[in-house]
Design a protein around this motif. Sequence first.
Motif, PDB file in Angstrom:
ATOM      1  N   LEU A  97       8.354   7.212  -2.086  1.00 11.93           N
ATOM      2  CA  LEU A  97       8.284   8.641  -2.352  1.00 11.93           C
ATOM      3  C   LEU A  97       8.336   8.877  -3.854  1.00 11.93           C
ATOM      4  CD1 LEU A  97      11.710  10.363  -1.678  1.00 11.93           C
ATOM      5  CD2 LEU A  97      11.435   7.904  -1.684  1.00 11.93           C
ATOM      6  N   GLN A  98       7.688   9.967  -4.255  1.00 13.83           N
ATOM      7  CA  GLN A  98       7.699  10.313  -5.675  1.00 13.83           C
ATOM      8  C   GLN A  98       8.102  11.765  -5.824  1.00 13.83           C
ATOM      9  OE1 GLN A  98       4.646   8.335  -7.870  1.00 13.83           O
ATOM     10  NE2 GLN A  98       4.689   9.787  -9.557  1.00 13.83           N
ATOM     11  N   CYS A  99       7.168  12.700  -5.727  1.00 14.46           N
ATOM     12  CA  CYS A  99       7.590  14.110  -5.834  1.00 14.46           C
ATOM     13  C   CYS A  99       8.347  14.542  -4.588  1.00 14.46           C
ATOM     14  CB  CYS A  99       6.391  15.013  -6.086  1.00 14.46           C
ATOM     15  SG  CYS A  99       5.425  15.436  -4.618  1.00 14.46           S
ATOM     16  N   GLY A 100       8.037  13.932  -3.438  1.00 13.76           N
ATOM     17  CA  GLY A 100       8.780  14.210  -2.213  1.00 13.76           C
ATOM     18  C   GLY A 100       8.257  15.354  -1.376  1.00 13.76           C
ATOM     19  N   TYR A 101       7.209  16.036  -1.828  1.00 14.50           N
ATOM     20  CA  TYR A 101       6.746  17.208  -1.077  1.00 14.50           C
ATOM     21  C   TYR A 101       6.194  16.816   0.292  1.00 14.50           C
ATOM     22  CZ  TYR A 101       5.152  21.957  -0.372  1.00 14.50           C
ATOM     23  OH  TYR A 101       4.986  23.232   0.117  1.00 14.50           O
ATOM     24  N   CYS A 102       5.493  15.688   0.364  1.00 13.48           N
ATOM     25  CA  CYS A 102       4.904  15.270   1.630  1.00 13.48           C
ATOM     26  C   CYS A 102       5.906  14.539   2.515  1.00 13.48           C
ATOM     27  CB  CYS A 102       3.708  14.353   1.383  1.00 13.48           C
ATOM     28  SG  CYS A 102       4.160  12.709   0.764  1.00 13.48           S
ATOM     29  N   CYS A 134      -0.704  12.195   0.671  1.00 12.77           N
ATOM     30  CA  CYS A 134       0.216  12.057  -0.457  1.00 12.77           C
ATOM     31  C   CYS A 134      -0.609  11.900  -1.714  1.00 12.77           C
ATOM     32  CB  CYS A 134       1.114  10.833  -0.260  1.00 12.77           C
ATOM     33  SG  CYS A 134       2.179  10.503  -1.690  1.00 12.77           S
ATOM     34  N   ARG A 135      -0.311  12.669  -2.749  1.00 12.15           N
ATOM     35  CA  ARG A 135      -1.088  12.619  -3.983  1.00 12.15           C
ATOM     36  C   ARG A 135      -0.328  11.929  -5.110  1.00 12.15           C
ATOM     37  NH1 ARG A 135      -4.514  18.000  -4.831  1.00 12.15           N
ATOM     38  NH2 ARG A 135      -5.596  16.471  -6.121  1.00 12.15           N
ATOM     39  N   CYS A 136       0.756  11.233  -4.767  1.00 12.03           N
ATOM     40  CA  CYS A 136       1.571  10.582  -5.794  1.00 12.03           C
ATOM     41  C   CYS A 136       1.584   9.061  -5.660  1.00 12.03           C
ATOM     42  CB  CYS A 136       3.012  11.085  -5.740  1.00 12.03           C
ATOM     43  SG  CYS A 136       3.228  12.853  -6.010  1.00 12.03           S
ATOM     44  N   THR A 137       1.861   8.575  -4.444  1.00 17.03           N
ATOM     45  CA  THR A 137       2.267   7.175  -4.306  1.00 17.03           C
ATOM     46  C   THR A 137       1.134   6.186  -4.104  1.00 17.03           C
ATOM     47  OG1 THR A 137       2.491   7.322  -1.904  1.00 17.03           O
ATOM     48  CG2 THR A 137       4.394   7.975  -3.234  1.00 17.03           C
ATOM     49  N   GLY A 138       0.012   6.618  -3.573  1.00 16.90           N
ATOM     50  CA  GLY A 138      -1.039   5.671  -3.241  1.00 16.90           C
ATOM     51  C   GLY A 138      -0.830   4.997  -1.901  1.00 16.90           C
ATOM     52  N   TYR A 139       0.190   5.376  -1.159  1.00 14.43           N
ATOM     53  CA  TYR A 139       0.453   4.957   0.226  1.00 14.43           C
ATOM     54  C   TYR A 139       0.966   3.526   0.386  1.00 14.43           C
ATOM     55  CZ  TYR A 139      -2.385   9.102   1.119  1.00 14.43           C
ATOM     56  OH  TYR A 139      -2.881  10.369   1.117  1.00 14.43           O
ATOM     57  N   VAL A 140       0.856   2.671  -0.630  1.00  8.37           N
ATOM     58  CA  VAL A 140       1.244   1.274  -0.465  1.00  8.37           C
ATOM     59  C   VAL A 140       2.714   1.158  -0.076  1.00  8.37           C
ATOM     60  CG1 VAL A 140       1.483  -0.961  -1.610  1.00  8.37           C
ATOM     61  CG2 VAL A 140      -0.538   0.460  -2.046  1.00  8.37           C
ATOM     62  N   GLY A 141       3.583   1.831  -0.814  1.00 13.17           N
ATOM     63  CA  GLY A 141       5.007   1.777  -0.510  1.00 13.17           C
ATOM     64  C   GLY A 141       5.332   2.399   0.832  1.00 13.17           C
ATOM     65  N   ILE A 142       4.608   3.461   1.192  1.00 12.79           N
ATOM     66  CA  ILE A 142       4.848   4.116   2.476  1.00 12.79           C
ATOM     67  C   ILE A 142       4.515   3.167   3.620  1.00 12.79           C
ATOM     68  CG2 ILE A 142       4.099   6.005   3.987  1.00 12.79           C
ATOM     69  CD1 ILE A 142       3.611   7.672   1.451  1.00 12.79           C
ATOM     70  N   VAL A 143       3.363   2.509   3.527  1.00 12.67           N
ATOM     71  CA  VAL A 143       2.954   1.579   4.589  1.00 12.67           C
ATOM     72  C   VAL A 143       3.948   0.423   4.694  1.00 12.67           C
ATOM     73  CG1 VAL A 143       1.156  -0.024   5.339  1.00 12.67           C
ATOM     74  CG2 VAL A 143       0.526   2.209   4.391  1.00 12.67           C
ATOM     75  N   ARG A 144       4.371  -0.114   3.545  1.00 11.92           N
ATOM     76  CA  ARG A 144       5.344  -1.213   3.575  1.00 11.92           C
ATOM     77  C   ARG A 144       6.656  -0.780   4.212  1.00 11.92           C
ATOM     78  NH1 ARG A 144       3.920  -2.960  -2.003  1.00 11.92           N
ATOM     79  NH2 ARG A 144       5.772  -1.805  -2.668  1.00 11.92           N
ATOM     80  N   ALA A 145       7.089   0.457   3.934  1.00 11.73           N
ATOM     81  CA  ALA A 145       8.340   0.958   4.503  1.00 11.73           C
ATOM     82  C   ALA A 145       8.248   1.041   6.023  1.00 11.73           C
ATOM     83  CB  ALA A 145       8.676   2.322   3.909  1.00 11.73           C
ATOM     84  N   VAL A 146       7.145   1.581   6.530  1.00  8.39           N
ATOM     85  CA  VAL A 146       6.971   1.698   7.974  1.00  8.39           C
ATOM     86  C   VAL A 146       6.889   0.303   8.597  1.00  8.39           C
ATOM     87  CG1 VAL A 146       5.512   2.605   9.818  1.00  8.39           C
ATOM     88  CG2 VAL A 146       5.845   3.946   7.732  1.00  8.39           C
ATOM     89  N   GLN A 147       6.139  -0.597   7.946  1.00  9.79           N
ATOM     90  CA  GLN A 147       6.046  -1.958   8.459  1.00  9.79           C
ATOM     91  C   GLN A 147       7.424  -2.619   8.578  1.00  9.79           C
ATOM     92  OE1 GLN A 147       3.075  -3.481   5.547  1.00  9.79           O
ATOM     93  NE2 GLN A 147       2.007  -4.332   7.340  1.00  9.79           N
ATOM     94  N   SER A 148       8.235  -2.457   7.545  1.00 11.09           N
ATOM     95  CA  SER A 148       9.540  -3.114   7.546  1.00 11.09           C
ATOM     96  C   SER A 148      10.437  -2.608   8.663  1.00 11.09           C
ATOM     97  CB  SER A 148      10.221  -2.936   6.186  1.00 11.09           C
ATOM     98  OG  SER A 148      10.584  -1.567   5.968  1.00 11.09           O
ATOM     99  N   VAL A 149      10.375  -1.315   8.957  1.00 11.20           N
ATOM    100  CA  VAL A 149      11.209  -0.757  10.033  1.00 11.20           C
ATOM    101  C   VAL A 149      10.727  -1.257  11.388  1.00 11.20           C
ATOM    102  CG1 VAL A 149      11.963   1.361  11.172  1.00 11.20           C
ATOM    103  CG2 VAL A 149      11.861   1.265   8.679  1.00 11.20           C
ATOM    104  N   ILE A 150       9.408  -1.283  11.592  1.00 12.36           N
ATOM    105  CA  ILE A 150       8.878  -1.778  12.868  1.00 12.36           C
ATOM    106  C   ILE A 150       9.267  -3.237  13.071  1.00 12.36           C
ATOM    107  CG2 ILE A 150       6.764  -2.297  14.148  1.00 12.36           C
ATOM    108  CD1 ILE A 150       5.494   0.165  12.896  1.00 12.36           C
TER     109      ILE A 150
END
Length: 399
Positions: A97-102, A134-150
């Motif tokens: 997350l960066q700005c956090g709006y999404c 999301c217009r901040c992160t580029g989704y890479v960190g988001i995808v990794r976070a979801v992967q790690s929880v699964i």
Amino acid sequence: MTTIALQVNRRAVELSAEPRTSLADFVRDKLDLTGTHLGCEHGVCGACTVLLDGVPARSCITYAVACAGADITTIEGLDEDEVTTELRAAFTREHALQCGYCTPGMLVSARDLVLRLPDADERRIRVGLSGNLCRCTGYVGIVRAVQSVIEARRARNIAPLADGGRTSLGPAGSGRATFSGDEPRPARQVPVPASDGAAPARISDFIPATVLDQSFTLPHAPTKVFAMFDDIAGIASCLPGVSLTAPPTPERVEGMISVRLGPIAASFEGAARVERDPATRSGRIVGVGTDQRSHSATQGEVRYRLLPLEGGAATAVELSIGYTLTGMLAQVGRPGLVRDLAKRLVAEFAGNLDRHMSGAPSGQVAAAELSGWSIVSDILRARLARMFGRVFTGKGGAE
């Protein structure tokens, strides 16, 4: 306004809202749950995603009235949720997350993926999150976070839920809300006539979405006019497009009003409660009706007060007309058009009432179905007159 009863974050809520209020505006403005963010307001960006009966849904394009009886969970309601807690930690760990709006909407959608996906497949996660921008992160960190929880949950032998717990087809929230077991949760709304056209036994008060003030003068004494208002059948015969469907009583009337505006035709059938106050020569009529053809419903309230003029020889009739319209016809119920239409109807009613009280034959008084062309032509003539009046007034001032 419509009374909406539903569960929000495991708490029973019953509040009034306009029929066009979105679920996002309802939870933000009525309940101060501002964790639900508004972005595009077109159902594209996903910032407004909430759980509707356990299924992610776009709250900006979901009408609050359509959720009556359902269970709504916003991001605030997931504070103690096990999956969301794991996702929050993973988002922090993976810099997701960066700005956090999404982030609120992203977490709601990610939680659904964690529950449904059998393994941490990157492609399926990216497809599943494609509706959350999301217009901040580029989704890479988001995808990794979801992967790690699964991966962590499957390693703990927590199996995925088939279809994320969905038990029926159809849009999110379509008939899935229950009290317990298979017992459906009834939607509590302001009473309207039943779908078969039967008039309701009880007519409740309501808060009109729109209120219009009108007035006219009659060359008859207030006592005579007030007595006329007690003649429900006579008043109905003076109202354009109105017909009675049952013998009236002093407290109740059942009937129908037919309207035709060009290709649009509607016949609202229902009932009204009648109240009168002889001490102040005032009264109120509260009614509900439905048009079976367009599946539209209306609630209306007419308040009137009679004031003496010319030493009691004439009467000023002050009207306050309030209404709420829902369904297909609400899309054409623009305030400007409604005001012009109400003005025309009141003028016709006043003319018919004067003729009736003056003893004109009933054939000259009975009102026919409203003519859309005559109404529209009168409106156009009046507006053209105002427009040319402004033009000529402006020219005169310039000289």
